[in-house]
Design a protein around this motif. Structure first.
Motif, short mmCIF file in Angstrom:
data_model
loop_
_atom_site.label_atom_id
_atom_site.label_comp_id
_atom_site.label_asym_id
_atom_site.label_seq_id
_atom_site.Cartn_x
_atom_site.Cartn_y
_atom_site.Cartn_z
N ALA A 34 -9.36 2.19 -1.00
CA ALA A 34 -9.18 2.39 -2.45
C ALA A 34 -7.98 3.28 -2.71
CB ALA A 34 -10.45 3.01 -3.05
N HIS A 35 -7.83 4.35 -1.92
CA HIS A 35 -6.68 5.23 -2.08
C HIS A 35 -5.38 4.49 -1.76
CE1 HIS A 35 -8.92 8.74 -3.04
NE2 HIS A 35 -9.45 8.91 -1.84
N LEU A 36 -5.40 3.65 -0.73
CA LEU A 36 -4.20 2.91 -0.35
C LEU A 36 -3.78 1.94 -1.44
CD1 LEU A 36 -4.49 2.10 3.47
CD2 LEU A 36 -2.75 3.45 2.29
N THR A 37 -4.76 1.32 -2.09
CA THR A 37 -4.44 0.41 -3.19
C THR A 37 -3.64 1.14 -4.26
OG1 THR A 37 -6.39 -0.97 -2.82
CG2 THR A 37 -5.41 -1.04 -5.02
N ASN A 38 -4.07 2.35 -4.59
CA ASN A 38 -3.37 3.13 -5.61
C ASN A 38 -2.00 3.59 -5.11
OD1 ASN A 38 -3.52 4.35 -8.32
ND2 ASN A 38 -3.26 6.24 -7.16
N VAL A 39 -1.92 3.92 -3.82
CA VAL A 39 -0.64 4.32 -3.24
C VAL A 39 0.37 3.18 -3.34
CG1 VAL A 39 0.52 4.85 -1.06
CG2 VAL A 39 -1.55 6.08 -1.68
N PHE A 40 -0.08 1.97 -3.01
CA PHE A 40 0.82 0.81 -3.09
C PHE A 40 1.30 0.61 -4.52
CE2 PHE A 40 -1.29 -1.42 0.80
CZ PHE A 40 -0.64 -0.53 1.65
N GLN A 41 0.39 0.74 -5.49
CA GLN A 41 0.77 0.55 -6.88
C GLN A 41 1.75 1.62 -7.34
OE1 GLN A 41 -3.03 0.55 -8.86
NE2 GLN A 41 -3.44 -1.61 -8.44
N ALA A 42 1.51 2.86 -6.95
CA ALA A 42 2.35 3.97 -7.40
C ALA A 42 3.73 3.95 -6.78
CB ALA A 42 1.66 5.30 -7.09
N THR A 43 3.82 3.49 -5.53
CA THR A 43 5.10 3.53 -4.82
C THR A 43 5.84 2.20 -4.86
OG1 THR A 43 4.07 2.90 -2.71
CG2 THR A 43 4.18 5.26 -3.23
N GLY A 44 5.16 1.13 -5.25
CA GLY A 44 5.78 -0.18 -5.24
C GLY A 44 5.80 -0.83 -3.87
N ALA A 45 5.11 -0.22 -2.91
CA ALA A 45 5.07 -0.77 -1.55
C ALA A 45 4.18 -2.01 -1.50
CB ALA A 45 4.54 0.28 -0.57
N GLN A 46 4.56 -2.97 -0.68
CA GLN A 46 3.79 -4.20 -0.51
C GLN A 46 2.89 -4.15 0.71
OE1 GLN A 46 3.92 -6.75 -2.82
NE2 GLN A 46 5.17 -5.26 -3.95
N ASP A 47 3.17 -3.23 1.62
CA ASP A 47 2.36 -3.14 2.83
C ASP A 47 2.48 -1.73 3.42
OD1 ASP A 47 4.85 -3.02 4.22
OD2 ASP A 47 4.89 -5.20 4.37
N ARG A 48 1.82 -1.52 4.52
CA ARG A 48 1.77 -0.19 5.14
C ARG A 48 3.15 0.25 5.63
NH1 ARG A 48 -3.76 0.89 6.42
NH2 ARG A 48 -3.18 2.50 7.93
N VAL A 49 3.95 -0.69 6.11
CA VAL A 49 5.29 -0.33 6.61
C VAL A 49 6.15 0.20 5.47
CG1 VAL A 49 7.41 -1.22 7.63
CG2 VAL A 49 5.20 -1.97 8.52
N GLN A 50 6.14 -0.52 4.34
CA GLN A 50 6.92 -0.06 3.19
C GLN A 50 6.41 1.28 2.68
OE1 GLN A 50 7.27 -3.00 0.11
NE2 GLN A 50 8.06 -4.59 1.48
N ALA A 51 5.08 1.45 2.70
CA ALA A 51 4.51 2.72 2.25
C ALA A 51 4.96 3.86 3.17
CB ALA A 51 2.99 2.63 2.23
N ALA A 52 4.99 3.61 4.48
CA ALA A 52 5.42 4.63 5.43
C ALA A 52 6.89 4.99 5.22
CB ALA A 52 5.20 4.13 6.86
N LEU A 53 7.72 3.98 4.95
CA LEU A 53 9.14 4.23 4.70
C LEU A 53 9.32 5.03 3.41
CD1 LEU A 53 10.64 0.75 5.67
CD2 LEU A 53 10.80 2.90 6.95
N TRP A 54 8.52 4.69 2.40
CA TRP A 54 8.58 5.44 1.13
C TRP A 54 8.20 6.90 1.37
CZ3 TRP A 54 5.74 8.50 -2.02
CH2 TRP A 54 6.15 8.63 -3.35
N ALA A 55 7.17 7.10 2.19
CA ALA A 55 6.72 8.46 2.48
C ALA A 55 7.82 9.27 3.15
CB ALA A 55 5.48 8.42 3.36
N ARG A 56 8.55 8.64 4.06
CA ARG A 56 9.61 9.37 4.78
C ARG A 56 10.77 9.73 3.85
NH1 ARG A 56 9.33 5.42 10.10
NH2 ARG A 56 7.29 6.18 10.80
#
Length: 215
Positions: free
Chosen positions: A179-201
């Motif tokens: 559930a938290h990851l779903t919101n993270v993807f929406q907030a950051t615009g990431a489509q998957d875990r790799v994009q989310a990790a890159l956004w985090a960095r």
């Protein structure tokens, strides 16, 4: 008849809700629970139409219980009924699958109307919760859109941990991590875990800074 399950760890609150529900001709109280774990058990057993769910409870909190109930019983509507009106709790509860979010100072008639609305597919929201969601939608994506827990989940994703490992590390359920990851993807615009990790960095403090001497 709308079949309702009441969940709250304070007996006096449960009794008050039970009495209120008893005044409505179109509502039937089918059970009550004092913790999130028991709430899930009763929901699966009784299959209520609506669950009135507290947030801060032993065994499982309201967010975890909501996630499990909505995953197991997609036809059951969960309304959060709590004293907490902060953004992080509102967003976490709705991300877990709650149909509505009301505060305990809600007028009794408004609460009954909320039960009816949820049963009919509506989304009863306290005005404070509605404002939080509107403000959140109007903000540009960024770190400020993430709650502390969502940031923690994102940092662990950036470390390469799987959902099960993140759940164990943070002491929450795997469903709550999702559930938290779903919101993270929406907030950051990431489509998957790799994009989310890159956004985090790019946007969070690096978890493991890479120095030139690291090769």
């Amino acid at each position: 008849m709308i079949r309702v399950l009441v969940v709250d760890d304070h007996a006096i609150v449960r009794q008050g809700l039970e009495q209120l529900l008893g005044t409505a001709a179109d509502v039937e109280l089918v059970g009550s629970a004092g913790d999130g774990g028991r709430a899930v058990e009763l929901a699966v057993e009784l299959r209520p139409d609506v669950v009135l769910m507290d947030l801060a409870m032993p065994v499982l909190d309201g967010v975890q219980a909501t996630a499990q109930i909505t995953a197991e019983l997609p036809g059951t509507r969960v309304i959060i009924l709590t004293s907490y009106g902060d953004e992080s709790r509102i967003v976490a509860a709705l991300d877990a699958g709650a149909q509505g979010y009301l505060l305990k100072h809600t007028d009794p008639d408004a609460l009954l109307d909320g039960v009816r609305a949820a049963h009919n597919g509506g989304a009863p929201l306290d005005p404070r919760a509605g404002r939080v969601l509107l403000d959140r939608r109007n903000r540009a994506p960024g770190v400020r859109d993430l709650t502390q827990r969502e940031t923690e989940v994102l940092e662990l994703v950036a470390e390469g941990l799987a959902n099960k490992q993140i759940a164990r590390r943070l002491g929450i359920s795997e469903r709550t991590v999702k559930a938290h990851l779903t919101n993270v993807f929406q907030a950051t615009g990431a489509q998957d875990r790799v994009q989310a990790a890159l956004w985090a960095r790019d946007h969070l403090h690096p978890i493991h800074p890479i120095h030139p001497t690291d090769g």
